[in-house]
Motif scaffolding. Structure first.
Motif, PDB file in Angstrom:
ATOM      1  N   ASN A1235      45.543  40.355  37.725  1.00  0.00           N
ATOM      2  CA  ASN A1235      45.790  40.174  36.551  1.00  0.00           C
ATOM      3  C   ASN A1235      46.238  41.620  35.720  1.00  0.00           C
ATOM      4  O   ASN A1235      47.587  41.764  34.713  1.00  0.00           O
ATOM      5  CB  ASN A1235      44.562  39.865  35.456  1.00  0.00           C
ATOM      6  N   THR A1259      52.655  33.096  39.124  1.00  0.00           N
ATOM      7  CA  THR A1259      51.150  32.726  38.408  1.00  0.00           C
ATOM      8  C   THR A1259      51.466  31.929  37.355  1.00  0.00           C
ATOM      9  O   THR A1259      50.619  30.834  36.913  1.00  0.00           O
ATOM     10  CB  THR A1259      50.748  34.085  37.714  1.00  0.00           C
ATOM     11  N   LEU A1271      43.649  33.940  36.362  1.00  0.00           N
ATOM     12  CA  LEU A1271      44.643  35.282  36.465  1.00  0.00           C
ATOM     13  C   LEU A1271      45.340  35.393  35.004  1.00  0.00           C
ATOM     14  O   LEU A1271      45.846  36.587  34.948  1.00  0.00           O
ATOM     15  CB  LEU A1271      45.734  34.751  37.434  1.00  0.00           C
ATOM     16  N   TYR A1274      42.320  36.573  32.071  1.00  0.00           N
ATOM     17  CA  TYR A1274      41.148  37.535  32.843  1.00  0.00           C
ATOM     18  C   TYR A1274      40.964  38.665  31.681  1.00  0.00           C
ATOM     19  O   TYR A1274      41.932  39.259  31.189  1.00  0.00           O
ATOM     20  CB  TYR A1274      41.341  38.105  34.000  1.00  0.00           C
ATOM     21  N   THR A1287      36.767  36.064  30.138  1.00  0.00           N
ATOM     22  CA  THR A1287      38.090  35.449  29.729  1.00  0.00           C
ATOM     23  C   THR A1287      38.310  35.413  28.412  1.00  0.00           C
ATOM     24  O   THR A1287      37.599  35.079  27.631  1.00  0.00           O
ATOM     25  CB  THR A1287      38.349  34.203  30.696  1.00  0.00           C
ATOM     26  N   ARG A1295      49.974  39.531  25.586  1.00  0.00           N
ATOM     27  CA  ARG A1295      50.504  38.888  26.839  1.00  0.00           C
ATOM     28  C   ARG A1295      51.335  37.842  26.891  1.00  0.00           C
ATOM     29  O   ARG A1295      52.182  37.662  27.444  1.00  0.00           O
ATOM     30  CB  ARG A1295      48.959  38.376  27.507  1.00  0.00           C
TER      31      ARG A1295
END
Length: 1319
Positions: A1235, A1259, A1271, A1274, A1287, A1295
């Motif tokens: 991650n 991923t 993944l 996280y 998480t 992200r």
């Protein structure tokens, strides 16, 4: 019949015989007279002997005669590697071959081709009326043979060709050609030409210079500039660059002055006109007559060449010494006084005898001062190492073969300075009379070079002798100087010098000292001295004669025919090499007769100088002591008993200031006598046992009983006891204080030996003996312990200790690995263990006697406890418990004597702790000292190791924590340590385990003694030395130090015992690095396939693992340090991985051992091994997160940087090899690092960026929604949570935008999909 010519034949007889020979018509068989042709007359040669009347020269040839003279002895023809490497042909011209290989400057000049002048007109000389042409000086420029105009044209043509060639070359090519030319010329020649050119240009007038150019046809004025001024400047700078570098660091450096022409007034010696060839001054030839320039004041940062005077003193480079000292010479720096090492080496090979002698004696003085440490702060590096690397040993060996006695004497002086240390010998003589001081370590080098494996494979298996023979002399000498000298046949040469040359006394003493040093090397070296033909015979007959005339002066001109003390010392040192060597000295060489001769009379009756007589007598007693240590020469005891009793009753005597040196020699003689009586007493104590063994049919290979029995020595005790009381009274007198303190240890050692052997005799009477011991304790020992002089000496115990002060016995700056020594010096000896004020010999002897007495009389133990409870002793023991001494030749001999003191103190504590509560309060201290001392004990101390393990190490009385609430306190401390920290799996309470360990101490002791059974021969040999079983001793040379201590530092690694030490004696294991502890504990899993599954082993190993993984210890664990015996920790870890896959059955404790090295701060190679070669174990590595031996953050941060490892993480996750249910710890680790990597925005290499995008894309498109969410979402590791990490409920905007950017999605796509999945 023809006859041979005779010496008495006249010329007529010879002619008559020739006519008879010619008339007989007999053809010559092997002789032909060949007439050589006369080439000047055009004649042809002939082989007809009849034409001899016209022959100018006759040559006689003999058939079948070889061209070379045959060798007198049959030998294979010599082959030259140089000749073999060169291929030559018969028709090859030697001149062409020489020109081809010649690289001198003459070869360059010889390639200059002369121009063809055949078409140039020749002008004949003009006809003159004189008979001879006019004599012309070389300065007058007249050219004959060619006309002036033609020569100018030819010169101009050559000049133009050179210019054209220069114009066609680049600047770099011009510079390169100049460098090549300058490299071929002599630098001094180049500097000379440049100086002359500068001088001519400065002296010449410009008008004169222009006129000269006009006369030469204006060539100089019309010369075009081919090379630019900048290029000329660069070339000059390149040439002068080294000079500038040398002058940069000089302060007040003057510019180099131009050479001035010397006039007659400048000369110190005025030349006379009538002297030959002195009508014209030549400056270059008269330069040497001027005074030397003063040395320049240099403040350079660079190292300068060291120069020495004839006494070996270092001369500062700025010191201006007068020339009458003889230190100036025609070297590279004539203004500097002194000689460098290189110049001394060159001078030592001179053809002049005085120069060779001077160089060798100067080298000897330099070596002497270097060994004493004079140059330590003044010179860089080691002087001795530099000299040996330059070939000093071979130079001295060659010089010993010189035919001049002065050169031999100087070479012997240098060899003695290199090999012998007077301070070392004095220290060994001082410790000779200490407890077990007769034995010593061999002075063998401990460093051995690694063998070439490839060469060993080619040659197959070779024995040590074959390997040694294959080495060259240089290789042998580089590893071991003494062995190199023996290989170079130095012993036969020493014998020749002593027997044939018969040198001066100083040379004789130096040679005997060299032999002593060689004898200390090893038993093999001592045997070679004995086996050398006529060497020891010469020593015995010339320097230990049976009769001699008194010397006419205190310093005789020759030592031949006179007793020499150093010769007797040589016998003593040779005798320590073994009982067989000692027997040869006594019987084959007449040593026994010499002992009788020197000991049967007083030293004053030996017809020698007083000091030398005392030395001879002392060395004779020491030699007898060595022989008595083997049970030999004891029959002399009965013969010399009156002499011994007379000598024993004659000391001590008060000293006076006038004969202080003689008084010290008398004290040494008295110590030697008491040491002799001690060894004779030990030998007599063994007579009864040997006599019984001789009568018993079961005994085999038993030595014969000695000629002295207990009845012979029983009467000595009253006399020695009376002398001891007198010595005690001397402590109160200033004049006898020093002698009393020196003699007290030997008195106490004798009494200890006497009572230890008395208790073993059949005539032992306990009641009388106990009364004697009580009287001895009350009248002597207790007053002695409380005496003020003894108390003052005990206060210095720690300051004189070698264990507490490791720097006092560290190797010196000039210590050589190939020539080990004791590194003794005057300053060290003054304040060290062997100094005059050292309390070590006295306390060792006192504790030895007290241990013997308390072993016989148990009731006296409590009375002598005042010694152990003294503050200086307790402070000393605490210092030893914290010390970490290092082992080397310079420290081993000192540490051995201090180990004897510590052992005797512990033996005394062993007898006092059970009976004295005050002493029992310090039982933990005594136990700590015993634990740290055990791995210090050196080879030859195996008996002390056995005794400490049997009596103290596993003795419950010395572990009071086991009976005074120690287990409960340890369990309580463990609870405090484990608050908030994960504990190892199935970790039982520490208190019950410690209590169980204390209950199993006797079985643990038996276990260790069983494991030490393989060293039983060493233990028995060491026991014979320590208990005085003299008839069983084989050698007084202790085992070599190369094997290291008797026990390794990690000896206590049995889990049950180690747990106790880690809990209560942590300081005892301070010398063991944490990685070694972990490695040894991990061997539990490698010992067998199911040992670690046994419940007791599981509990103890788990408790130990928990102790090793405490936070403070975990921070000190460095797996980059290789454990002892392994190349790296990774090798052990690979074996653990293979073992886990094979037999672990998913054991949690075994899994914790595997997880500990996978922390992020350790090398990635172990993580690569798990996820690469042993990825299959991920299915069974099910250690829960709560049982992890280290915090989870140690595994997840910092982010992983190894791209191959990140690929393996991702592959293990997506291929379902790594599941959270199977391996929760590594699942969290892999998810966290993947991650962090895929969402990292830090700039990286192109390959890393490509891998990051690929993993991010894969991923996002994973079909496993759970893994995909882990993944991508996280957040942080959380060891106490169910997943092991936290998480995000939704993908953070940062992200999401990064993911959309990398995948090429429209903005907001990911957020919309998340909203649709989670309405």
């Amino acid at each position: 019949m023809l006859r041979r010519p005779r010496p008495t034949d006249s010329e007529e007889d010879l002619l008559r015989e020739q006519e008879r020979f010619l008339s007989s018509g007999t053809a010559p068989s092997v002789v032909n007279v060949v007439r050589r042709p006369d080439k000047r007359r055009g004649e042809q040669g002939t082989g007809d002997p009849d034409n001899g009347e016209d022959t100018q020269k006759d040559v006689v040839t003999i058939e079948d005669l070889p061209d070379e003279i045959p060798s007198l002895t049959p030998a294979p023809p010599k082959k030259s590697r140089f000749k073999k490497a060169q291929v030559r042909f018969e028709d090859e011209d030697a001149e062409e071959r020489l020109d081809k290989h010649d690289t001198h400057i003459s070869a360059v000049l010889s390639r200059i081709v002369e121009r063809d002048t055949s078409t140039v007109p020749v002008c004949l000389p003009a006809v003159t009326g004189t008979a001879f042409p006019k004599v012309m000086h070389r300065s007058e420029g007249i050219v004959q043979g060619l006309v002036q105009g033609d020569s100018d044209q030819e010169r101009l043509k050559i000049h133009q060709e050179n210019q054209a060639r220069l114009l066609g070359m680049t600047r770099e090519e011009i510079l390169q050609e100049q460098r090549n030319l300058l490299a071929q010329l002599d630098p001094r020649l180049v500097d000379f030409v440049r100086a002359r050119k500068v001088q001519k240009m400065s002296d010449s007038d410009p008008v004169k210079q222009s006129n000269c150019n006009a006369q030469n046809g204006g060539v100089r004025e019309e010369k075009p500039s081919v090379v630019s001024p900048a290029a000329v400047k660069d070339i000059t700078d390149i040439r002068q660059e080294p000079l500038q570098v040398d002058m940069e660091d000089e302060e007040d450096a003057e510019e180099p002055k131009l050479t001035q022409q010397i006039t007659e007034e400048d000369l110190p010696l005025k030349p006379q006109r009538d002297w030959v060839h002195m009508d014209k001054l030549e400056p270059d030839k008269l330069e040497w007559t001027k005074d030397l320039p003063p040395p320049r004041r240099k403040g350079t940062k660079k190292a300068m060449q060291a120069r020495f005077d004839f006494a070996g003193n270092l001369i500062p480079p700025t010191e201006d010494l007068p020339t009458h000292l003889g230190l100036h010479h025609h070297g590279d720096e004539p203004e500097l006084a002194g000689y460098s090492l290189q110049e001394l080496f060159m001078l030592s090979r001179s053809l002049v005898i005085q120069q060779r002698t001077l160089a060798l004696s100067t080298l000897a003085n330099i070596i002497t001062k270097a060994r004493s440490g004079v140059f330590t702060s003044e010179l860089k590096g080691s002087v001795l190492s530099t000299l040996l690397d330059a070939g000093l040993l071979f130079l001295l060996r060659f010089s010993l073969d010189d035919c001049v006695e002065g050169v031999i004497a100087a070479a012997v002086q240098a060899l003695q300075a290199l090999l012998v240390s007077a301070d070392d010998e004095d220290s060994l003589d001082v410790t000779f009379c200490w407890l077990l001081g007769v034995a010593s370590f061999p002075l063998l080098p401990t460093t051995q070079e690694e063998e070439d494996e490839e060469e060993e494979g080619m040659n197959g298996r070779e024995t040590e002798k074959e390997k040694e023979e294959r080495k060259s002399d240089h290789e042998v000498a580089r590893q071991d100087i003494i062995k190199g000298l023996l290989r170079m046949k130095v012993l036969p040469r020493i014998r020749y010098i002593l027997e044939v040359v018969r040198p001066s006394p100083r040379v004789v003493l130096d040679l005997l000292e060299v032999l002593v040093r060689i004898a200390r090397h090893s038993t093999a070296a001592a045997t070679q001295i004995l086996d050398c033909p006529r060497l020891m015979d010469t020593v015995m007959s010339e320097f230990l004669p049976t009769s001699w005339a008194p010397p006419t002066s205190p310093a005789p001109h020759s030592l031949y025919g006179l007793p020499v003390a150093i010769a007797m010392k040589l016998l003593r040192v040779l005798g320590t090499a073994g009982r067989h060597v000692c027997a040869r000295l006594l019987h084959s060489l007449g040593g026994k007769e010499r002992l009788s001769l020197f000991l049967s009379v007083e030293p004053s009756e030996l017809l020698l100088e007083a000091g030398e007589a005392l030395r001879c007598s002392t060395e004779a007693y020491r030699m007898w002591t060595v022989a008595s240590s083997y049970g030999q020469a004891c029959n002399l005891y009965s013969d010399l008993y009156p002499v011994l009793m007379k000598a024993l009753q004659s000391f001590p005597r008060p000293s006076s200031s006038s004969d202080h040196l003689l008084h010290l020699l008398e004290l040494q003689r008295a110590q030697a006598i008491l040491a002799l009586l001690t060894q004779v007493t030990h030998t007599a104590g063994c007579h009864q046992e040997l006599q019984a063994a001789l009568a018993s049919p079961q005994e085999s290979e038993c030595p014969p009983p000695p000629p002295v029995s207990w009845g012979h020595v029983a009467g000595l005790q009253p006399t020695v006891f009376g002398q001891l009381k007198g010595c005690m009274k001397g402590l109160a007198e200033m004049g006898r204080l020093e002698s009393s303190l020196r003699l007290l240890p030997t008195y106490l050692l004798y009494l200890g030996a006497f009572y230890s052997q008395l208790s073993l005799q059949s005539c032992f009477q306990p009641v009388e003996c106990l009364q004697e011991l009580e009287s001895l304790t009350a009248d002597v020992l207790l007053p002695l312990i409380s005496h003020q002089a003894v108390r003052r000496m005990m206060d210095n115990l720690k300051s004189h200790s070698a264990v507490c002060n490791p720097l006092s016995c560290c190797p010196g700056p000039e210590t050589l690995a190939s020539l080990p020594g004791l590194s003794c010096s005057g300053e060290r000896n003054r304040d060290g263990l062997v100094g005059p004020g050292s309390p070590v010999p006295f306390l060792t002897s006192l504790c030895y006697l007290l241990d013997t007495i308390t072993g016989i009389h148990k009731g006296l133990a409590k009375k002598v406890s005042v010694l152990l409870l003294a503050d200086p002793v307790l402070v000393y023991l605490r210092g030893c418990a914290q010390a970490m001494p290092t082992l080397s030749h310079s420290s081993a001999w000192l540490l051995r004597h201090e180990h004897h003191l510590l052992y005797m103190l512990l033996r005394l504590a062993y007898r006092l702790v059970p009976v004295d509560p005050e002493v029992a309060k310090h039982a933990s201290l005594f136990h700590q000292v015993a634990l740290v001392m055990l791995p210090w004990l050196l080879p030859g101390s195996e008996y002390m190791v056995h005794e400490l393990i049997s009596s103290i190490i596993f003795n419950q009385a010395f572990i009071p924590e086991g009976t005074s609430g120690g287990p409960e306190a340890a369990a309580l401390a463990e609870l405090h340590l484990q608050e908030g920290v994960s504990s190892p799996p199935a970790s039982p309470p520490l208190g019950p385990l410690l209590r169980d360990a204390c209950g199993h101490l006797p079985s643990l002791r038996g276990c260790y003694l069983t494991h030490l059974a393989h060293s039983e021969p060493l233990v028995l040999a060491s026991r014979d030395v320590h208990l005085g079983r003299t008839p069983w001793l084989r050698s007084l040379l202790l085992p070599d130090l190369a094997a290291g201590p008797s026990l390794p530092s990690d000896w206590p690694f049995l889990p049950l015992w180690l747990l106790l030490l880690e809990s209560w004696r942590e300081g005892a294991l301070r010398v063991v690095p944490p990685v070694a502890k972990l490695a040894r504990l991990a061997c539990v899993f490698l010992a067998s396939s199911d040992l670690f599954l046994e419940p007791p082993v599981q509990r103890l190993t788990g408790a130990l693992f928990g102790a090793l993984t405490r936070p403070q210890r975990l921070a000190a664990l460095d797996l980059e340090v290789p454990p002892p015996g392994l190349a790296s920790f990774h090798d052990l870890y690979a074996a653990l991985l293979a073992q886990y896959e094979a037999v672990s059955f998913g054991d949690v404790l075994f899994g914790c051992f595997l997880l500990l090295p996978l922390q992020r701060r350790y090398s990635a190679t172990m993580r690569l091994a798990v996820f690469g070669e042993h990825v299959g174990l991920l299915r069974s590595l099910g250690v829960p997160l709560q049982k992890l031996p280290a915090p989870l953050e140690n595994y997840t941060s910092p982010p992983e940087q190894s791209v191959p490892l990140l690929r393996l993480y991702f592959r293990a996750l997506v291929t379902d090899t790594l599941r959270r249910a199977w391996c929760p710890v590594l699942y969290v680790v892999a998810v966290a690092h993947v991650n962090t990597f895929i969402f990292s925005q830090e700039p990286a290499a192109q390959e890393v960026e490509a891998t990051r995008r690929s993993l991010l894309r894969k991923t996002y498109y994973l079909t496993d929604e759970v893994l995909r969410a882990h993944l991508l979402h996280y957040k942080l590791p959380q060891q106490q949570s169910e997943l092991g990490f936290l998480t995000y409920e939704r993908l953070p905007p940062l992200r999401a935008r990064w993911l959309e950017k990398e995948l090429g999605l429209e903005e907001g796509t990911i957020a919309a999909r998340q909203s649709s999945r989670n309405p």
